[in-house]
Design an enzyme around this catalytic site. Structure first.
Site, mmCIF file in Angstrom:
data_model
loop_
_atom_site.group_PDB
_atom_site.id
_atom_site.type_symbol
_atom_site.label_atom_id
_atom_site.label_comp_id
_atom_site.label_asym_id
_atom_site.label_seq_id
_atom_site.Cartn_x
_atom_site.Cartn_y
_atom_site.Cartn_z
ATOM 1 N N CYS A 8 0.716 -1.350 -0.055
ATOM 2 C CA CYS A 8 -0.116 0.027 -0.066
ATOM 3 C C CYS A 8 0.653 1.063 0.009
ATOM 4 O O CYS A 8 0.587 2.327 -0.472
ATOM 5 C CB CYS A 8 -0.893 0.124 1.284
ATOM 6 S SG CYS A 8 -0.165 -0.246 2.775
ATOM 7 N N HIS A 11 -1.286 0.848 7.600
ATOM 8 C CA HIS A 11 -1.979 1.181 6.037
ATOM 9 C C HIS A 11 -1.683 2.770 5.447
ATOM 10 O O HIS A 11 -1.802 3.562 6.243
ATOM 11 C CB HIS A 11 -3.320 0.775 5.884
ATOM 12 C CG HIS A 11 -3.983 0.771 4.609
ATOM 13 N ND1 HIS A 11 -3.461 0.025 3.691
ATOM 14 C CD2 HIS A 11 -4.964 1.419 3.998
ATOM 15 C CE1 HIS A 11 -4.113 0.151 2.448
ATOM 16 N NE2 HIS A 11 -5.406 1.131 2.787
#
Length: 365
Positions: free
Chosen positions: A79, A300
């Site tokens: 990510c 994330h």
């Protein structure tokens, strides 16, 4: 002649690519020693391999009409790379054409235009990593370039790479235009960009950017480290998010040097770790040149952005404004738009704090 040279230097980033000219790109096959060095830098060992999550990930765009600007993440892991590229694509989409009115239309690009913005975003990431002097584009050849022997575990990707070097920005852009499908459709575009940005910077310089020589670019569970995210955003794989360099006296006359961000970044970063007082994001990242931020929250990375360039310099604009949020992993089905009003004083309930992590990140700014 001298005047001509000066003019060329000025316009090289805005080159007209419609006229044909000789492409100057030098290509050579990867060898086992370089592949080993890359794996050591990425994973800490030449016996490690890219996970399946990395192998299947490219920079494929969303086909939901409201989210056509967005890159889709298939599974967790890469990510940090995806969010950094997403942010640079948004920079191209929203702010590259200074004459155009910044309206919502820039978020609904044609397929041709968004692919062009991806090309320019990757070109800028690689050129910045190469010190605005050179770049390397790693592309697969479809066959092994060396025989994997000794302490090296083959993964079917690194062994097939051909490394293409450019020393002119124009050559880099044209070469990427010709090969952008490798990054966009894949299958392993994310790995190709990661290897390309490392080699554009050079393995030695990336290693010297680290606070600790044994650091790596991909951590446990296949997550991107801060070093890799910083390399993509700023061209240097430093380990920290504060401004400049901090020297710590570690006793006995020893100095520990902690390296941070050395100049104002095009793209910013906001971190939930700052809300919890784990780190301090410096203004070079917190107040970037463009109102686009990576959001680091609970291991994330996602993206927060505004269409207003004035947001970073006009206090009137900063009073009340809209931010757009995009998370390529969240199966988002519609646009997420947040309105921030800094004129309202809001008492936070510390005892029963149900504030979303994203809001905590925004409040750090």
């Amino acid at each position: 002649d001298v005047e001509d040279e000066e003019t060329t230097a000025e316009v090289s980033k805005n080159t007209d690519l419609s006229t044909p000219y000789m492409l100057q790109v030098i290509s050579k096959a990867i060898d086992i020693s370089l592949a080993k060095e890359l794996k050591n830098l990425l994973f800490g060992s030449s016996l490690c391999c890219f996970s399946e999550e990395w192998k299947i990930q490219s920079f494929t765009f969303n086909n939901i009409p409201q989210l056509k600007y967005g890159i889709v993440q298939k599974k967790g892991g890469p990510c940090g790379v995806l969010a950094a590229v997403q942010a640079c694509v948004l920079q191209q989409l929203i702010f590259a054409d200074s004459n155009r009115n910044k309206d919502i239309c820039c978020l609904q690009p044609s397929e041709v235009h968004r692919t062009k913005c991806l090309t320019m975003a990757i070109a800028d990431i690689l050129w910045r990593a190469g010190g605005n002097e050179k770049a390397v584009v790693a592309l697969p050849s479809g066959r092994q370039q060396f025989t994997p022997i000794g302490k090296y575990k083959a993964d079917g990707i690194l062994e097939t790479l051909i490394l293409h070097s450019a020393t002119r920005y124009e050559d880099l852009v044209v070469f990427l235009q010709q090969n952008i499908h490798q990054f966009e459709m894949g299958p392993c575009g994310c790995i190709l960009l990661t290897v390309s940005v490392i080699l554009s910077r050079s393995i030695n310089l990336v290693r010297n950017d680290f606070d600790v020589l044994t650091n790596r670019l991909i951590g446990s569970h296949g997550y991107c480290t801060q070093e890799l995210v910083n390399l993509l955003l700023t061209g240097k794989a430093v380990s920290n998010v504060f401004n400049n360099v901090i020297e710590l006296d570690s006793g006995n006359g020893n100095i520990t040097i902690l390296k941070g961000i050395t100049s104002r970044s095009d793209i910013g970063l906001l971190s939930l770790f700052e809300h919890y007082d784990v780190c301090q994001v410096g203004c070079y990242l917190k107040t970037p040149k463009y109102p686009i931020w990576l959001v680091c929250s609970e291991s994330h990375f996602s993206v927060l952005f505004s269409l207003e360039k004035d947001l970073l310099g006009d206090w009137k604009t900063e009073q009340r404004f809209d931010l757009y949020y995009y998370d390529g992993l969240a199966n988002q089905e519609e646009e997420i738009r947040l309105t921030v009003d800094t004129t309202q004083i809001c008492a936070e309930d510390k005892e029963n704090d149900l504030t979303p992590p994203l809001e905590h990140c925004i409040r750090t700014k």
